[in-house]
Each structure stands twice: as structure tokens, then as C-alpha cells.
Motif scaffolding. Structure first.
Motif, mmCIF file in Angstrom:
data_model
loop_
_atom_site.group_PDB
_atom_site.id
_atom_site.type_symbol
_atom_site.label_atom_id
_atom_site.label_comp_id
_atom_site.label_asym_id
_atom_site.label_seq_id
_atom_site.Cartn_x
_atom_site.Cartn_y
_atom_site.Cartn_z
ATOM 1 N N VAL A 1 0.867 -1.172 0.000
ATOM 2 C CA VAL A 1 0.000 0.000 0.000
ATOM 3 C C VAL A 1 0.904 1.223 0.000
ATOM 4 C CG1 VAL A 1 -1.802 1.255 1.239
ATOM 5 C CG2 VAL A 1 -1.790 -1.251 1.273
ATOM 6 N N ILE A 2 0.693 2.118 -0.965
ATOM 7 C CA ILE A 2 1.582 3.262 -1.179
ATOM 8 C C ILE A 2 0.758 4.538 -1.138
ATOM 9 C CG2 ILE A 2 3.199 4.328 -2.803
ATOM 10 C CD1 ILE A 2 2.847 1.190 -4.059
ATOM 11 N N PHE A 3 1.192 5.520 -0.356
ATOM 12 C CA PHE A 3 0.552 6.834 -0.334
ATOM 13 C C PHE A 3 1.419 7.807 -1.111
ATOM 14 C CE2 PHE A 3 0.395 11.111 1.606
ATOM 15 C CZ PHE A 3 -0.888 11.465 1.201
ATOM 16 N N VAL A 4 0.822 8.538 -2.051
ATOM 17 C CA VAL A 4 1.517 9.577 -2.814
ATOM 18 C C VAL A 4 0.733 10.878 -2.621
ATOM 19 C CG1 VAL A 4 2.295 10.351 -5.083
ATOM 20 C CG2 VAL A 4 2.332 7.905 -4.523
ATOM 21 N N PRO A 5 1.343 11.879 -1.975
ATOM 22 C CA PRO A 5 0.618 13.135 -1.782
ATOM 23 C C PRO A 5 0.428 13.891 -3.088
ATOM 24 C CG PRO A 5 2.853 13.327 -0.934
ATOM 25 C CD PRO A 5 2.676 11.902 -1.376
ATOM 26 N N ALA A 6 -0.581 14.723 -3.130
ATOM 27 C CA ALA A 6 -0.872 15.535 -4.309
ATOM 28 C C ALA A 6 0.375 16.290 -4.750
ATOM 29 C CB ALA A 6 -1.999 16.522 -3.997
#
Length: 113
Positions: free
Chosen positions: A77-82
Motif C-alpha cells: 500500500v503506497i501513499f503519494v501526496p498531491a
């Protein structure tokens, strides 16, 4: 409540492209879709105006950002900010991702100056 059938599973669309994105659900505060990049393909996406969560459902690759890189595979699971540059590279097999945007994909694009 809604069951989002097919999210995170790849089915060839009628008109296939090198990389494929299919949106399954869209409401103002989020959207959910499936993104696929074939083995040997190139991830040609640009930074998004919305925050993004990727869940790898199949395949293996590396994700590269200005802050680092990581190998990813099923379950990651990967979070990429705007606004953050990011690319998937070194595909050892077709990469399939469940993608969640908050707010909905492209909804902030008209706010850019």
C-alpha cells in the motif's frame, strides 16, 4: 453501501492502450479505479492534483519518487501526496493497482494557477 465489483482486477477494455486506467467509482470526495502497466511498459503518468493511495493487487515493480524508491508487490500500500512526482519502473510482470484518489481524480485540476 456499494460493492465495487472489479476494482483492483484487470480486464482488457475494448480499446487497449499501453497503460490502462479504468475508473470504477466517482463521488466528489474520492474516486476508485484500476491502473495496469504491462511488463516492459513505461509508466507515463504526471503528478496528480489529488492525494492518492495505490494497493498492488498483482505484479512487481519499483516506485520512484524524489524522496526515494521501494520495491513493491502484491499487498503493498503506497501513499503519494498531491503534486509529488512518482513513477513505477522495472516491471518484472504486469503490474495491477487498485487506486484511490481523494478528492476524486482530476477534481482539483481546475484550481491550479
Amino acid at each position: 453501501m456499494q460493492i465495487i465489483k472489479g476494482a483492483g482486477e484487470w480486464a482488457e477494455p475494448a480499446e487497449a492502450a499501453a497503460n490502462d486506467w479504468v475508473e470504477h467509482l466517482r463521488v466528489p470526495d474520492l474516486s476508485v479505479g484500476t491502473y495496469r502497466i504491462p511488463a516492459g511498459g513505461v509508466d507515463d503518468q504526471s503528478p496528480h492534483t489529488e492525494d492518492e493511495i495505490y494497493v498492488v493487487t498483482a505484479g512487481r515493480a519499483r516506485i520512484v519518487t524524489p524522496d526515494g524508491e521501494a520495491h513493491v508487490g502484491p499487498g503493498a500500500v503506497i501513499f503519494v501526496p498531491a503534486g509529488e512526482e512518482h513513477r513505477f519502473v522495472d516491471f518484472t510482470e504486469d503490474l495491477t493497482l487498485l487506486v484511490v484518489f481523494g478528492p476524486a481524480y482530476g477534481s482539483r485540476a481546475d484550481r491550479r494557477s
